[in-house]
Structures are given as C-alpha cells and as structure tokens.
Scaffold this motif. Structure first.
Motif, mmCIF file in Angstrom:
data_model
loop_
_atom_site.group_PDB
_atom_site.id
_atom_site.type_symbol
_atom_site.label_atom_id
_atom_site.label_comp_id
_atom_site.label_asym_id
_atom_site.label_seq_id
_atom_site.Cartn_x
_atom_site.Cartn_y
_atom_site.Cartn_z
ATOM 1 N N PHE A 98 1.696 5.614 14.392
ATOM 2 C CA PHE A 98 2.702 6.129 14.200
ATOM 3 C C PHE A 98 2.488 7.921 14.113
ATOM 4 O O PHE A 98 1.389 8.199 13.888
ATOM 5 N N GLN A 99 3.534 8.527 14.197
ATOM 6 C CA GLN A 99 3.448 10.195 13.963
ATOM 7 C C GLN A 99 3.866 10.773 12.595
ATOM 8 O O GLN A 99 4.907 10.053 12.277
ATOM 9 N N VAL A 100 3.370 11.726 12.205
ATOM 10 C CA VAL A 100 3.809 12.374 11.133
ATOM 11 C C VAL A 100 4.382 13.697 11.581
ATOM 12 O O VAL A 100 3.562 14.369 12.049
ATOM 13 N N LEU A 101 5.658 13.949 11.386
ATOM 14 C CA LEU A 101 6.242 15.316 11.494
ATOM 15 C C LEU A 101 6.179 16.137 10.562
ATOM 16 O O LEU A 101 5.982 15.917 9.407
ATOM 17 N N LYS A 102 6.546 17.451 10.824
ATOM 18 C CA LYS A 102 6.508 18.286 10.070
ATOM 19 C C LYS A 102 7.900 18.589 9.449
ATOM 20 O O LYS A 102 8.965 19.026 10.251
ATOM 21 N N PRO A 103 7.998 18.778 8.085
ATOM 22 C CA PRO A 103 9.584 18.700 7.392
ATOM 23 C C PRO A 103 10.142 20.209 7.424
ATOM 24 O O PRO A 103 11.467 20.555 7.624
ATOM 25 N N LEU A 104 9.388 21.111 7.035
ATOM 26 C CA LEU A 104 9.620 22.409 6.771
ATOM 27 C C LEU A 104 9.003 23.693 7.655
ATOM 28 O O LEU A 104 7.891 23.064 7.701
ATOM 29 N N ASP A 105 9.636 24.610 7.721
ATOM 30 C CA ASP A 105 8.842 25.683 8.273
ATOM 31 C C ASP A 105 8.733 26.626 7.276
ATOM 32 O O ASP A 105 9.749 27.247 6.880
ATOM 33 N N ILE A 118 0.977 -1.278 -0.080
ATOM 34 C CA ILE A 118 -0.080 0.042 -0.048
ATOM 35 C C ILE A 118 1.102 1.243 -0.127
ATOM 36 O O ILE A 118 2.130 1.334 0.706
ATOM 37 N N HIS A 119 0.378 2.308 -0.591
ATOM 38 C CA HIS A 119 0.992 3.642 -0.776
ATOM 39 C C HIS A 119 0.261 4.707 -0.311
ATOM 40 O O HIS A 119 -1.078 4.792 -0.718
ATOM 41 N N HIS A 120 0.852 5.658 0.131
ATOM 42 C CA HIS A 120 -0.206 6.727 0.780
ATOM 43 C C HIS A 120 0.637 8.083 0.846
ATOM 44 O O HIS A 120 1.564 7.878 1.682
ATOM 45 N N GLU A 121 0.308 9.141 0.116
ATOM 46 C CA GLU A 121 0.883 10.524 0.384
ATOM 47 C C GLU A 121 0.285 10.923 1.551
ATOM 48 O O GLU A 121 -0.693 11.509 1.602
ATOM 49 N N VAL A 122 1.423 11.285 2.582
ATOM 50 C CA VAL A 122 0.753 11.732 3.767
ATOM 51 C C VAL A 122 0.524 13.339 3.606
ATOM 52 O O VAL A 122 1.321 14.148 3.381
ATOM 53 N N LYS A 123 -0.615 13.662 3.982
ATOM 54 C CA LYS A 123 -1.028 14.806 4.012
ATOM 55 C C LYS A 123 -1.540 15.747 5.278
ATOM 56 O O LYS A 123 -1.762 16.978 5.114
ATOM 57 N N GLU A 124 -1.334 15.143 6.400
ATOM 58 C CA GLU A 124 -1.724 15.487 7.749
ATOM 59 C C GLU A 124 -0.735 15.223 8.464
ATOM 60 O O GLU A 124 0.043 14.188 8.553
#
Length: 454
Positions: free
Chosen positions: A203-210, A169-175
């Motif tokens: 699992f946690q999704v983190l913010k890569p850019l500010d 499965i693949h999913h582009e994380v948007k949140e």
C-alpha cells in the motif's frame, strides 16, 4: 472488492490476495518459500491454515441524494413521502445530505503520513487435523527499514480444527511512499512436516499536509535586550476531506522562548483567530504565527546566536472522519541569523516624537560581536537635518568579546517630519578600522508652535 464485517464498532476491510488491486492502489501478492514451491507441472501444495488480513478503519456517515419538487409539479408529494419512509434519512430533516446511519468502507481507503495503521490478522485452521507449533509473524517493510509489528514472537503449541489465532497490530506511519506488510506463518503437521508460507500486502502512504515556513527578523529596541524572530507557518490540507486542527504548536529549541500569536486575548478568555470551529477544508491554507525571543543567557552572549541556528519544530495534531487522529512533527527548523559584523550598534531608548530644534536624548548600546578586544572611539557627524550635541571623538575604552556598553547621547533636529538618525562612527584604534552607522532609527519632528487661526 474486500469483504466487510463489523467488529467492536470498527469496520474491517479484508484484503484478498487473489483479487486485483483496488482503486486505492492496494496490491496484494502471495508467495511461498522454497519449501512450498513445487514443480511447474505439479499442482501447488494446499496449506492446512488460511491467513486473512484486514485493515481496521472507522465507518463513514451515510450520505443521501435528496430529490425534491414543488407541490404543483407532476410528482406532487411523492418524493417527500419516499424520503420520510427512507430509514437512512434524519427524521424532520429529510432533505439533509447526511443521514443517521453509518457505512462500512467498501475499499482499502487512503493512509496518510502521521496516522495510525491498524490491521487485524487471523490464522484459521481449515483442515480436520490438529496443527502444532504455529508461529505468526508480521513485518512492515518501508523504503528505509523493516519493523516487527507482531505482539508476540512465541509459537502457539497447537491449533485445533476450525480454531483460529487472532492478532491486532498498530503502527504510526512516519514515512511516505510504498509500504509492504509481510505476514509469515510457519507450522508443523501431524506427520511432523514443517510448512511455511508468506503473503505480501502493498500500500501507499500519502502526504496529508503541505507545510511551509518563513522567518522574519525584528531587531529589538527601547529597553529590550533580545532580538525577536517571527515564524510564519503555512499549513495546507492536501487531502480530499476536511480536517479538525486540534493543535498546531511550536516546540522551541533550548535557546529560545516562544509566544503564540494565534489568539486574541480579552478580559475573560482567549479566542482563536480562526474561530471556535477550527476546520481546514480540502486545499485550504492557514497561517500560524509565533514570536521567539532568545533566552537571556544566550542573548547576552552576542557571539552565540550567529550563522545557522535551530529554532525548534512544529507539532501538528488533527482529526478526520469520526475522530481518527493524525500527528506530524517537522524536522528541526533552522534560520540564518542576521550578521552584525564586528561591532553592533542598537538603540535601547528613543522617543517617538520630538519638538523642532529642541534637544532630545537617546541611549545606544554597543556590542562587540568579534572574538577580539576592541579599543573604540566614538565620532558624531552632523547631517542636513540632525545635529549632535556634545564632544565628538571621545574614547569609549576597551570592550572585550561579547561585552556591551550603553551610551547616552543628545541631539536635535532642524527639519520637521520623519527624520533618520545618522552620522555615528566607531573606530577601533587597534586595527585602525572605522565602522559607519547611518539610518539607525527614525523620529517624528513636530513644531511646538501653532499659529492662531485668522
């Protein structure tokens, strides 16, 4: 720690529900449905099928910690010989930290917003009997929605012993925030009993850019009929690894045309202001600049670009370890358009330098920004350094809403230096309202006569 194995050049990190959370806050919980729950005094029912879930990630370059010494030291050339015999070092460059080998991930790792989450799901028949009507379903639960990630929702008719059902499965994380992968398996035994179980992977999704944005309004002058808006985008890498910035572009709204100001153009080619290697190190910040101009059909209508307007959105594409791509799009960027009141006066032409006490010409543009028709009268008031030439108090006529009028004017300056153009007054005879315009522009006044050197 999860078990690892190589599959088609991609590392697979297996998550074991019975283990404790990893360093990346990977929490795994197993849960059975009401049909599978038994009395607390009884042993849990053993399922015929085993579910295994693994995250697919790319490997990393193996790193060495070179230890060297001088030849006169006690070890002599021992360290050099050991590094040359080490198969993970680069031949001829043994003191480099990076080696030639790849390392499979030893934990779940981090997932960042904009990246693609890939997972391998396998259902294996551990029993000695044939299982029928197997249905595997994978859902991703976020804080706002639940998504079905299964490639197929149809059941498999039967699964023989030691056989398995595989799915990727693949999913582009948007949140950002907490995500829960819910894997459910239902099947029927040979005796006709229908069984069902689920497992949860958190699992946690983190913010890569500010990303921070700033707007700068620049009123047009000379022969231009549009007003420019400059957008500065500050992008900071808040991850722990460097990024290759593949693309940072601005997709303008329907009202604007955009020009990127992040390259220096020469005769043959255009070179980025950030150099040939566009890497962004951890915690580094980079500024991108864009110039937006209203399209002619909107610029001619002064009443359209008022208040809060939509500029567009930023499209950011980057690559990390071994080419793993991430992409982010900001929400629509908005800015507050500058207010010009009922009547706007701008300059279409003005010279940069003029001679002292010599008349020079300018061209003013008057735009009706209100929603009513105006009957305007122009008055020219002299200042200490600027003197207007011509008749003051002349009628300009009626000006309908969003209409413009260009007027040539003549004036002279009696003082040298940088002088401000001031003293214009517009009066609307309908409402008996006067609009004052001072410090419209500046002009450099020089003396054309030079005294001979003594």
């Amino acid at each position: 720690m999860g078990r690892l194995r190589s599959r088609s050049g991609v590392a697979e990190t297996r998550f074991v529900p019975q283990q404790s959370p990893s360093a990346a806050d990977m929490q795994v919980k197993g849960q059975s449905s009401a049909a599978d729950r038994m009395d607390v005094n009884q042993a849990k029912q053993e399922h015929l099928l085993a579910l295994k879930v693994m995250r697919l990630t790319k490997p990393t370059l193996f790193t060495n910690m070179p230890v060297t010494c001088e030849d006169r030291d006690l070890p002599g050339d021992l360290f050099i010989r050991l590094m040359k015999d080490d198969p993970s070092t680069v031949k001829g460059a043994e003191t480099l930290i990076l080696g030639e080998m790849l390392t499979l991930p030893q934990n779940f790792g981090n997932i960042f917003l904009g990246e693609t989450f890939s997972s391998y799901i396998s259902v294996h028949n551990d029993s000695s009997q044939v299982v029928k009507d197997i249905l595997v379903k994978a859902d991703l639960q976020t804080s706002s929605q639940r998504l079905n990630l299964s490639a197929s929702n149809s059941a498999v008719s039967e699964l023989k012993p030691e056989s398995c059902i595989d799915d990727v499965i693949h999913h582009e994380v948007k949140e950002i925030g907490t995500h829960i992968l819910v894997c459910a398996v239902s099947y029927t035994t040979q005796t006709g009993e229908k069984l069902y179980f689920r497992k949860f992977f958190k699992f946690q999704v983190l913010k890569p850019l500010d990303v921070k944005t700033k707007f700068y309004n620049a009123e047009s002058d000379l022969s231009s009929v549009t007003d420019e808006v400059f957008l500065e985008a500050q992008i900071q890498n808040i991850t722990t690894s460097p990024m290759f910035m593949e693309k940072v572009s601005l997709e303008p709204s329907m009202m604007y045309n955009v020009t990127e100001l992040n390259a220096v153009s020469s005769a043959d080619e255009s070179e980025s202001t950030f150099g040939k290697m566009s890497y962004l190190q951890p915690l580094d910040t980079r500024q991108y600049l864009y110039c937006l101009k209203p399209k002619p059909e909107f610029a001619e209508k002064a009443g359209v670009i008022k208040g809060v307007t939509v500029i567009g959105k930023l499209d950011i594409v980057w690559k990390t370890n071994l080419g793993e791509r991430g992409r982010l799009q900001t929400s629509q960027l908005q800015r507050m358009a500058p207010g010009y009141g009922d009547v706007r006066l701008s300059l279409e032409f003005i010279p940069d330098t003029v001679n002292l006490e010599e008349p020079f010409d300018i061209t003013c543009k008057i735009t009706n920004c209100s929603e009513r028709t105006m009957d305007l009268v122009l008055e020219m008031c002299n200042t200490r350094s600027v003197h207007w030439c011509g008749v003051s108090g002349r009628q300009l006529g009626k000006l309908s809403p969003s209409a413009s009028l260009s007027i040539p004017l003549r004036l002279l300056s009696s003082v040298q230096g940088l002088q401000s153009i001031s003293g214009l007054r517009l009066t609307d005879t309908f409402l008996k309202r006067t609009y004052e315009y001072d410090d419209i522009a500046q002009v450099c006044v020089v003396c054309p006569y030079t005294s001979p050197e003594s």
